[in-house]
Design an enzyme around this catalytic site. Structure first.
Site, mmCIF file in Angstrom:
data_model
loop_
_atom_site.group_PDB
_atom_site.id
_atom_site.type_symbol
_atom_site.label_atom_id
_atom_site.label_comp_id
_atom_site.label_asym_id
_atom_site.label_seq_id
_atom_site.Cartn_x
_atom_site.Cartn_y
_atom_site.Cartn_z
ATOM 1 N N ASN A 10 38.595 38.350 45.455
ATOM 2 C CA ASN A 10 39.092 37.572 46.603
ATOM 3 C C ASN A 10 39.204 38.537 47.775
ATOM 4 O O ASN A 10 40.096 39.376 47.811
ATOM 5 C CB ASN A 10 40.461 36.965 46.259
ATOM 6 C CG ASN A 10 41.097 36.284 47.459
ATOM 7 O OD1 ASN A 10 40.440 36.021 48.464
ATOM 8 N ND2 ASN A 10 42.382 35.991 47.354
ATOM 9 N N LYS A 12 39.903 37.817 50.773
ATOM 10 C CA LYS A 12 40.895 37.382 51.765
ATOM 11 C C LYS A 12 40.302 37.484 53.187
ATOM 12 O O LYS A 12 39.121 37.229 53.369
ATOM 13 C CB LYS A 12 42.181 38.202 51.623
ATOM 14 C CG LYS A 12 42.667 38.283 50.177
ATOM 15 C CD LYS A 12 44.046 38.847 50.045
ATOM 16 C CE LYS A 12 44.386 39.004 48.585
ATOM 17 N NZ LYS A 12 45.788 39.242 48.321
ATOM 18 N N HIS A 93 45.979 29.308 46.681
ATOM 19 C CA HIS A 93 46.420 30.711 46.630
ATOM 20 C C HIS A 93 47.832 30.789 47.220
ATOM 21 O O HIS A 93 48.151 30.089 48.181
ATOM 22 C CB HIS A 93 45.449 31.596 47.421
ATOM 23 C CG HIS A 93 45.694 33.053 47.177
ATOM 24 N ND1 HIS A 93 46.717 33.732 47.790
ATOM 25 C CD2 HIS A 93 45.066 33.945 46.369
ATOM 26 C CE1 HIS A 93 46.705 34.997 47.360
ATOM 27 N NE2 HIS A 93 45.706 35.154 46.497
ATOM 28 N N GLU A 95 49.179 32.811 49.112
ATOM 29 C CA GLU A 95 49.245 33.138 50.553
ATOM 30 C C GLU A 95 49.052 31.883 51.393
ATOM 31 O O GLU A 95 49.645 31.750 52.468
ATOM 32 C CB GLU A 95 48.202 34.228 50.878
ATOM 33 C CG GLU A 95 48.644 35.592 50.337
ATOM 34 C CD GLU A 95 47.520 36.574 50.070
ATOM 35 O OE1 GLU A 95 46.379 36.343 50.509
ATOM 36 O OE2 GLU A 95 47.793 37.586 49.397
ATOM 37 N N GLU A 166 48.845 33.947 39.013
ATOM 38 C CA GLU A 166 49.096 35.078 39.899
ATOM 39 C C GLU A 166 50.586 35.160 40.246
ATOM 40 O O GLU A 166 51.050 34.440 41.159
ATOM 41 C CB GLU A 166 48.306 34.919 41.198
ATOM 42 C CG GLU A 166 46.812 34.857 41.003
ATOM 43 C CD GLU A 166 46.063 35.328 42.246
ATOM 44 O OE1 GLU A 166 45.283 36.253 42.134
ATOM 45 O OE2 GLU A 166 46.317 34.769 43.335
ATOM 46 N N GLY A 172 49.124 42.486 45.461
ATOM 47 C CA GLY A 172 49.059 43.553 46.462
ATOM 48 C C GLY A 172 50.181 44.575 46.378
ATOM 49 O O GLY A 172 50.355 45.380 47.296
ATOM 50 N N SER A 211 47.344 42.639 41.403
ATOM 51 C CA SER A 211 47.222 44.095 41.210
ATOM 52 C C SER A 211 46.403 44.470 39.976
ATOM 53 O O SER A 211 46.650 45.504 39.343
ATOM 54 C CB SER A 211 48.607 44.745 41.148
ATOM 55 O OG SER A 211 49.254 44.622 42.401
HETATM 56 C C1 PEP Z 1 44.973 37.981 45.088
HETATM 57 O O1 PEP Z 1 45.423 37.916 46.213
HETATM 58 O O2 PEP Z 1 44.405 37.015 44.595
HETATM 59 C C2 PEP Z 1 45.153 39.228 44.354
HETATM 60 C C3 PEP Z 1 45.126 39.173 43.056
HETATM 61 O O3 PEP Z 1 45.363 40.364 45.111
HETATM 62 P P1 PEP Z 1 45.568 41.843 44.543
HETATM 63 O O4 PEP Z 1 44.568 42.064 43.431
HETATM 64 O O5 PEP Z 1 45.301 42.741 45.721
HETATM 65 O O6 PEP Z 1 46.965 41.933 44.035
#
Ligand code: PEP
Length: 248
Positions: A10, A12, A93, A95, A166, A172, A211
């Site tokens: 992703n 973003k 997501h 976000e 998630e 992040g 992460s």
């Molecule tokens: C995400 O935003 O879907 C995600 C998993 O980000 P990260 O791997 O950077 O934590």
């Protein structure tokens, strides 16, 4: 039942045309891997250039509108995204749930729209840190899932829907849940999917996201019902993404 692993990046709001060589490099890594399907969900501006630039992985989008067309300035319908030959659409997501105020009802409608346009929907769910600390994360996430799932059961075989678990506090941050907590959550999601869709629920990939990187992907991917990953930061370069793909 073991599903072929699915590893989705992703990007973003990252990525310009100058990054197409990086996407090509990731596609080259993917071409050496038969054990996993690989995709990158890029910003909308890069969907078509990315599709044209890569040959060994799929390209996806990060959102779609629930409607087919109409007065929705700035939005893209699933059919428009499909027209660019993208294959995946992330919906819900955290976000977007946070920044755009998307509810479970909105997410369900977007998943239905994505699948209706013959795309593969990746539906995200996950708990906040306070919800994890409350000890009720499993109940909360399963409830969020059940309210967000597309209620299309006729002829549904589960192959064009994935769930991404998630934990919001892991995105992040460099932190991940304990492997036992991941196992418990993915099992609960699997049970919920099978209860909701019957046998088709066994065919739905449940991705872990938050992460995931080259150091922890191997341990995470070994867990039962972890059928792949949704990867943010570690998907931005071939160098960082290659060990995640290899772990799959
Ligand atoms: C995400 O935003 O879907 C995600 C998993 O980000 P990260 O791997 O950077 O934590």
């Amino acid at each position: 039942m073991t599903l072929k692993k699915l590893v989705v990046g992703n990007w973003k709001m990252n990525g310009h045309k100058s990054d197409l060589p990086e996407l090509r490099a990731i596609s080259d890594v993917a071409s050496q891997q038969n054990n996993a399907d690989v995709a990158i969900c890029v910003p909308a501006t890069l969907i078509e250039p990315a599709v044209n630039a890569v040959s060994s992985m799929a390209i996806g989008a990060q959102d779609c509108h629930a409607n087919e067309n109409g007065a929705h300035t700035g939005c893209l319908s699933a059919a428009m995204i499909a027209e660019c030959d993208a294959q995946y659409i992330i919906v819900g997501h955290s976000e977007r749930r946070e920044d755009q105020g998307e509810s479970n009802v909105d997410v369900k409608a977007k998943a239905i729209a994505a699948m209706g346009a013959n795309m593969h929907a990746i539906l995200c769910v996950g708990e906040s840190e306070a919800q994890r600390d409350s000890g009720n994360a499993v109940t909360i996430v399963v409830e969020q899932l059940l309210e967000s799932l597309p209620d299309i059961r006729n002829d549904f075989d589960g192959t064009n829907l994935s769930i991404a678990y998630e934990p919001i506090w892991a995105i992040g941050t460099g932190r991940i849940p304990s492997l036992d907590d991941v196992a418990e959550m993915h099992l609960a999601i699997r049970h919920a999917l099978v209860e909701y869709y019957g046998d088709a629920g066994h065919n739905i990939h449940i991705l872990y996201g938050g992460s995931m990187n080259g150091s922890n992907a191997h341990d995470l991917m070994k867990i039962a019902n972890v059928d792949g990953g949704l990867v943010g930061g570690a998907s931005l370069s071939a160098e960082k993404f290659a060990p995640v793909i290899a772990a799959a």
